[in-house]
Every structure is written in structure tokens, then in C-alpha cells.
Design a protein around this motif. Structure first.
Motif, PDB file in Angstrom:
ATOM      1  N   TRP A  18      36.089  34.518  30.185  1.00  0.00           N
ATOM      2  CA  TRP A  18      36.523  34.734  28.978  1.00  0.00           C
ATOM      3  C   TRP A  18      35.796  36.282  28.512  1.00  0.00           C
ATOM      4  O   TRP A  18      36.283  36.865  28.097  1.00  0.00           O
ATOM      5  CB  TRP A  18      36.187  33.813  27.965  1.00  0.00           C
ATOM      6  N   GLU A  19      34.485  36.151  28.571  1.00  0.00           N
ATOM      7  CA  GLU A  19      33.824  37.271  28.444  1.00  0.00           C
ATOM      8  C   GLU A  19      34.080  38.609  29.108  1.00  0.00           C
ATOM      9  O   GLU A  19      34.328  39.747  28.364  1.00  0.00           O
ATOM     10  CB  GLU A  19      32.198  37.014  28.518  1.00  0.00           C
ATOM     11  N   GLU A  20      34.400  38.481  30.274  1.00  0.00           N
ATOM     12  CA  GLU A  20      34.913  39.451  31.292  1.00  0.00           C
ATOM     13  C   GLU A  20      36.340  40.030  30.679  1.00  0.00           C
ATOM     14  O   GLU A  20      36.501  40.929  30.776  1.00  0.00           O
ATOM     15  CB  GLU A  20      34.840  39.147  32.819  1.00  0.00           C
ATOM     16  N   LEU A  21      37.049  38.978  30.370  1.00  0.00           N
ATOM     17  CA  LEU A  21      38.570  39.462  30.106  1.00  0.00           C
ATOM     18  C   LEU A  21      38.229  40.001  28.709  1.00  0.00           C
ATOM     19  O   LEU A  21      39.373  40.890  28.203  1.00  0.00           O
ATOM     20  CB  LEU A  21      39.482  38.297  30.039  1.00  0.00           C
ATOM     21  N   SER A  22      37.397  39.931  27.739  1.00  0.00           N
ATOM     22  CA  SER A  22      37.366  40.667  26.419  1.00  0.00           C
ATOM     23  C   SER A  22      36.745  41.874  26.319  1.00  0.00           C
ATOM     24  O   SER A  22      36.790  42.449  25.413  1.00  0.00           O
ATOM     25  CB  SER A  22      36.539  39.585  25.599  1.00  0.00           C
ATOM     26  N   LYS A  23      36.154  42.261  27.661  1.00  0.00           N
ATOM     27  CA  LYS A  23      35.887  43.487  27.789  1.00  0.00           C
ATOM     28  C   LYS A  23      36.642  44.755  27.573  1.00  0.00           C
ATOM     29  O   LYS A  23      38.034  44.449  27.994  1.00  0.00           O
ATOM     30  CB  LYS A  23      35.005  43.865  28.923  1.00  0.00           C
ATOM     31  N   SER A  24      36.519  45.775  27.147  1.00  0.00           N
ATOM     32  CA  SER A  24      37.315  46.971  27.079  1.00  0.00           C
ATOM     33  C   SER A  24      37.666  47.504  28.566  1.00  0.00           C
ATOM     34  O   SER A  24      37.000  47.075  29.601  1.00  0.00           O
ATOM     35  CB  SER A  24      36.627  48.316  26.582  1.00  0.00           C
ATOM     36  N   LYS A  25      38.640  48.375  28.601  1.00  0.00           N
ATOM     37  CA  LYS A  25      38.970  48.689  30.153  1.00  0.00           C
ATOM     38  C   LYS A  25      38.074  49.700  30.644  1.00  0.00           C
ATOM     39  O   LYS A  25      37.776  49.431  31.884  1.00  0.00           O
ATOM     40  CB  LYS A  25      40.264  49.606  30.029  1.00  0.00           C
ATOM     41  N   GLU A  26      37.128  50.325  30.135  1.00  0.00           N
ATOM     42  CA  GLU A  26      36.038  51.077  30.444  1.00  0.00           C
ATOM     43  C   GLU A  26      35.185  50.226  31.029  1.00  0.00           C
ATOM     44  O   GLU A  26      34.104  50.531  32.197  1.00  0.00           O
ATOM     45  CB  GLU A  26      35.560  51.868  29.474  1.00  0.00           C
ATOM     46  N   ASP A  27      34.848  49.288  30.059  1.00  0.00           N
ATOM     47  CA  ASP A  27      33.599  48.106  30.566  1.00  0.00           C
ATOM     48  C   ASP A  27      34.242  47.444  31.816  1.00  0.00           C
ATOM     49  O   ASP A  27      33.333  47.210  32.997  1.00  0.00           O
ATOM     50  CB  ASP A  27      33.465  47.189  29.651  1.00  0.00           C
ATOM     51  N   VAL A  28      35.533  46.965  32.158  1.00  0.00           N
ATOM     52  CA  VAL A  28      36.023  46.385  33.263  1.00  0.00           C
ATOM     53  C   VAL A  28      35.973  47.599  34.590  1.00  0.00           C
ATOM     54  O   VAL A  28      35.535  46.983  35.547  1.00  0.00           O
ATOM     55  CB  VAL A  28      37.521  45.962  32.923  1.00  0.00           C
ATOM     56  N   LEU A  29      36.329  48.770  34.244  1.00  0.00           N
ATOM     57  CA  LEU A  29      36.269  49.663  35.431  1.00  0.00           C
ATOM     58  C   LEU A  29      34.941  49.938  35.730  1.00  0.00           C
ATOM     59  O   LEU A  29      34.502  49.819  37.031  1.00  0.00           O
ATOM     60  CB  LEU A  29      36.902  51.013  35.015  1.00  0.00           C
ATOM     61  N   ALA A  30      33.810  49.870  34.958  1.00  0.00           N
ATOM     62  CA  ALA A  30      32.446  50.279  35.169  1.00  0.00           C
ATOM     63  C   ALA A  30      31.848  49.033  35.879  1.00  0.00           C
ATOM     64  O   ALA A  30      31.188  48.967  36.977  1.00  0.00           O
ATOM     65  CB  ALA A  30      31.617  50.217  33.949  1.00  0.00           C
ATOM     66  N   TYR A  31      32.424  47.668  35.551  1.00  0.00           N
ATOM     67  CA  TYR A  31      31.774  46.367  36.315  1.00  0.00           C
ATOM     68  C   TYR A  31      32.624  46.464  37.585  1.00  0.00           C
ATOM     69  O   TYR A  31      31.815  46.213  38.503  1.00  0.00           O
ATOM     70  CB  TYR A  31      32.420  45.259  35.319  1.00  0.00           C
ATOM     71  N   GLU A  32      33.811  46.768  37.692  1.00  0.00           N
ATOM     72  CA  GLU A  32      34.264  46.651  39.007  1.00  0.00           C
ATOM     73  C   GLU A  32      33.830  47.573  40.103  1.00  0.00           C
ATOM     74  O   GLU A  32      33.415  47.436  41.137  1.00  0.00           O
ATOM     75  CB  GLU A  32      35.671  46.812  38.930  1.00  0.00           C
ATOM     76  N   SER A  33      33.520  48.777  39.525  1.00  0.00           N
ATOM     77  CA  SER A  33      32.891  49.871  40.147  1.00  0.00           C
ATOM     78  C   SER A  33      31.380  49.387  40.687  1.00  0.00           C
ATOM     79  O   SER A  33      31.215  49.600  41.873  1.00  0.00           O
ATOM     80  CB  SER A  33      32.811  51.259  39.459  1.00  0.00           C
ATOM     81  N   ARG A  34      30.746  48.927  39.725  1.00  0.00           N
ATOM     82  CA  ARG A  34      29.311  48.406  40.185  1.00  0.00           C
ATOM     83  C   ARG A  34      29.449  47.181  41.376  1.00  0.00           C
ATOM     84  O   ARG A  34      28.576  47.255  42.135  1.00  0.00           O
ATOM     85  CB  ARG A  34      28.566  47.819  38.782  1.00  0.00           C
ATOM     86  N   LEU A  35      30.432  46.292  40.895  1.00  0.00           N
ATOM     87  CA  LEU A  35      30.562  45.281  41.921  1.00  0.00           C
ATOM     88  C   LEU A  35      30.975  45.917  43.420  1.00  0.00           C
ATOM     89  O   LEU A  35      30.469  45.373  44.403  1.00  0.00           O
ATOM     90  CB  LEU A  35      31.695  44.325  41.381  1.00  0.00           C
ATOM     91  N   LYS A  36      31.762  46.633  43.215  1.00  0.00           N
ATOM     92  CA  LYS A  36      32.168  47.385  44.553  1.00  0.00           C
ATOM     93  C   LYS A  36      31.032  47.945  45.286  1.00  0.00           C
ATOM     94  O   LYS A  36      30.922  47.862  46.538  1.00  0.00           O
ATOM     95  CB  LYS A  36      33.405  48.358  44.435  1.00  0.00           C
ATOM     96  N   TYR A  37      30.312  48.660  44.539  1.00  0.00           N
ATOM     97  CA  TYR A  37      29.074  49.319  45.066  1.00  0.00           C
ATOM     98  C   TYR A  37      28.217  48.234  45.706  1.00  0.00           C
ATOM     99  O   TYR A  37      27.482  48.491  46.747  1.00  0.00           O
ATOM    100  CB  TYR A  37      28.321  49.935  44.117  1.00  0.00           C
ATOM    101  N   ILE A  38      28.185  47.252  45.100  1.00  0.00           N
ATOM    102  CA  ILE A  38      27.174  46.095  45.415  1.00  0.00           C
ATOM    103  C   ILE A  38      27.568  45.542  46.830  1.00  0.00           C
ATOM    104  O   ILE A  38      26.836  45.427  47.843  1.00  0.00           O
ATOM    105  CB  ILE A  38      26.721  45.073  44.463  1.00  0.00           C
ATOM    106  N   LEU A  39      28.737  45.172  46.893  1.00  0.00           N
ATOM    107  CA  LEU A  39      29.366  44.656  47.891  1.00  0.00           C
ATOM    108  C   LEU A  39      29.306  45.598  49.195  1.00  0.00           C
ATOM    109  O   LEU A  39      29.074  45.264  50.292  1.00  0.00           O
ATOM    110  CB  LEU A  39      30.879  44.202  47.721  1.00  0.00           C
TER     111      LEU A  39
END
Length: 103
Positions: A18-39
């Protein structure tokens, strides 16, 4: 109530989602970018680990073959076989055979 909910793994996961879905698009993109980098970094580490293990196995095989060849040379020398014959059979040079004999 929240304290009890946090002890339940399903509810904890639901709150996290729920917290993830509540974030702004910018936050989601930043999160996904960081996750991709980690992976990507984890994949690189796994690749390096695989290559190191492969190289270690190859070096071990080479070492074993070298030791087996040296053992064969020593056995042939102990049977008083001619050094030129041993070189022909093993593919080693006469110098290599002499070095093995002196070990």
C-alpha cells in the motif's frame, strides 16, 4: 492495533504494498530504477562468481593432468626408458623431462 498488525506477516506485506502504491510517479520511477540497479549488480556478481568457479575448475583439471604426466614420466624413468622415447610418448621436451626427473 497497528502493533498487532505489524506482527502479522501478511498484513505487514499488505502495508508495504500500500505504501508503494501511495508514492508519486517520480518516487515509483526512482524506486524501480534503484531496484533495477541492485538486480543488475547482483547479476554481475553472480556472473563473476560463476566465471571464477569455472576458472578454478579448469586450473584444477590442468594441475591434475600435469601431475599425472609427471607421475608417468617418473614411472617411465624408473623403468630405464629412453628420455627421447618418453618425450615422444608424452609430448614433453627432453628439458621438461629432465626437470621432472630432478624434482
Amino acid at each position: 492495533m497497528e502493533e498487532l498488525a505489524m506482527k502479522d506477516e501478511v498484513l505487514t506485506n499488505a502495508f508495504s504494498a500500500w505504501e508503494e502504491l501511495s508514492k508519486s510517479k517520480e518516487d515509483v520511477l526512482a524506486y524501480e530504477s534503484r531496484l533495477k540497479y541492485i538486480l543488475d549488480e547482483e547479476a554481475k556478481l553472480e556472473d563473476v562468481k560463476y566465471m571464477a568457479e569455472k576458472k578454478g575448475r579448469e586450473e584444477g583439471i590442468e594441475e591434475g593432468q600435469r601431475e599425472k604426466t609427471e607421475e608417468m614420466v617418473r614411472n617411465l624413468l624408473s623403468k630405464k626408458m629412453n628420455v627421447d622415447f618418453i618425450a615422444e610418448v608424452t609430448g614433453l621436451t627432453v628439458q621438461q623431462i629432465k626437470e621432472i626427473a630432478s624434482m
